[in-house]
Design a protein around this motif. Structure first.
Motif, mmCIF file in Angstrom:
data_model
loop_
_atom_site.group_PDB
_atom_site.id
_atom_site.type_symbol
_atom_site.label_atom_id
_atom_site.label_comp_id
_atom_site.label_asym_id
_atom_site.label_seq_id
_atom_site.Cartn_x
_atom_site.Cartn_y
_atom_site.Cartn_z
ATOM 1 N N GLY A 178 -68.462 60.858 16.984
ATOM 2 C CA GLY A 178 -67.640 59.655 16.935
ATOM 3 C C GLY A 178 -66.659 59.638 15.788
ATOM 4 N N GLY A 179 -66.637 60.704 14.976
ATOM 5 C CA GLY A 179 -65.653 60.814 13.919
ATOM 6 C C GLY A 179 -66.076 60.273 12.575
ATOM 7 N N PHE A 180 -67.387 60.012 12.397
ATOM 8 C CA PHE A 180 -67.876 59.491 11.125
ATOM 9 C C PHE A 180 -68.477 60.604 10.269
ATOM 10 N N GLU B 179 -63.655 65.632 4.839
ATOM 11 C CA GLU B 179 -64.760 64.848 5.364
ATOM 12 C C GLU B 179 -64.708 64.739 6.881
ATOM 13 N N ILE B 180 -63.546 64.959 7.471
ATOM 14 C CA ILE B 180 -63.376 64.725 8.903
ATOM 15 C C ILE B 180 -63.994 65.842 9.737
ATOM 16 N N ALA B 181 -64.144 67.002 9.168
ATOM 17 C CA ALA B 181 -64.659 68.146 9.921
ATOM 18 C C ALA B 181 -66.068 67.904 10.408
ATOM 19 N N ALA C 252 -66.536 55.943 22.790
ATOM 20 C CA ALA C 252 -65.568 54.848 22.867
ATOM 21 C C ALA C 252 -65.922 53.738 21.885
ATOM 22 N N VAL C 253 -67.212 53.423 21.772
ATOM 23 C CA VAL C 253 -67.647 52.383 20.839
ATOM 24 C C VAL C 253 -67.351 52.811 19.405
ATOM 25 N N LEU C 254 -67.694 54.045 19.066
ATOM 26 C CA LEU C 254 -67.487 54.524 17.704
ATOM 27 C C LEU C 254 -66.005 54.682 17.373
ATOM 28 N N LYS D 60 -66.115 56.087 7.325
ATOM 29 C CA LYS D 60 -64.876 56.458 7.998
ATOM 30 C C LYS D 60 -64.100 57.342 7.026
ATOM 31 N N PRO D 61 -63.879 58.593 7.384
ATOM 32 C CA PRO D 61 -63.189 59.493 6.446
ATOM 33 C C PRO D 61 -61.809 58.980 6.089
ATOM 34 N N SER D 62 -61.451 59.151 4.836
ATOM 35 C CA SER D 62 -60.125 58.771 4.372
ATOM 36 C C SER D 62 -59.140 59.894 4.626
ATOM 37 N N PRO D 63 -57.907 59.580 5.044
ATOM 38 C CA PRO D 63 -56.894 60.621 5.228
ATOM 39 C C PRO D 63 -56.631 61.422 3.948
ATOM 40 N N SER D 64 -56.955 60.839 2.807
ATOM 41 C CA SER D 64 -56.738 61.537 1.533
ATOM 42 C C SER D 64 -57.816 62.574 1.267
#
Length: 214
Positions: free
Chosen positions: A179-181, A212-214, A128-130, A204-208
């Motif tokens: 946490g998605g980083f 990186e999000i994986a 939740a914090v992240l 923080k991964p960029s949508p572009s």
């Protein structure tokens, strides 16, 4: 009982004991603050969030470089941080806010950098914090987290299971990934005799760049 009380004060400083803890934090965190701030690579145009700013020592260091918002859950710590940063607050370079870490009073994408030094132990819900950290961070923004390595923490009687979540390099990386980083670097650094700190820098991964999000 004494060790447990110290652990609870570190988790949420309050009262006269909390004020004493705050003064000790400013001393003990001096090197960790500098290591994490250096790793964060702050630019003059950045808006930086100190997540868990404590007595405001790191805020004071960063305010020399950029605009800083400090957030803490302890009003006792914020009182010390305000005294330490009075001139920077008056000059408009520093804003200090009282808030839970799971619900930050900032707009989406409000900050370029986030610093979190010796506070991750106390996140009851790291996800939740992240999640909130990601929300307020701009795309490609950076988060720097410092923790003392679990091997050292286990020697300290105040770091009990009911107050502290301990991290080694592997578990810290795992929490940040969950946490998605996107982890950029994770370094072990000597901060004192028989004392090793971990400094993780992640983006923080960029949508572009969805890879990186994986």
């Amino acid at each position: 009982m004494v060790w447990a009380a110290i652990g609870h004060q570190l988790r949420h400083p309050r009262g006269w004991a909390g004020r004493l803890v705050g003064h000790l934090m400013a001393l003990v965190n001096h090197r960790p603050n500098r290591l994490a701030i250096t790793a964060l690579a702050i630019r003059p145009e950045d808006h930086v969030l100190d997540l868990g700013c404590g007595p405001g020592a790191a805020v004071a260091l960063m305010a020399r470089q950029a605009q800083v918002t400090g957030i803490d859950q302890s009003r006792t710590m914020l009182a010390q941080a305000r005294r330490r940063n009075r001139k920077a607050i008056e000059a408009g370079r520093v804003v200090l806010l009282h808030s839970r870490f799971e619900r930050l009073p900032l707009a989406d994408g409000a900050v370029d950098r986030i610093l979190a030094v010796n506070v991750a132990y106390f996140w009851a819900e790291p996800a939740a914090v992240l999640s909130e950290a990601r929300r307020v961070l701009k795309d490609d923004g950076l988060l720097a987290v410092y923790v003392t390595d679990a091997a050292a923490m286990r020697r300290w009687k105040f770091a009990g299971h009911d107050t502290h979540r301990l991290f080694d390099a592997e578990s810290l990386a795992a929490v940040l990934a969950e946490g998605g980083f996107a982890l950029r670097s994770l370094a072990e650094m000597r901060v004192g005799p028989r004392l090793t700190g971990l400094v993780a820098v992640c983006a923080k991964p960029s949508p572009s760049r969805p890879e990186e999000i994986a």
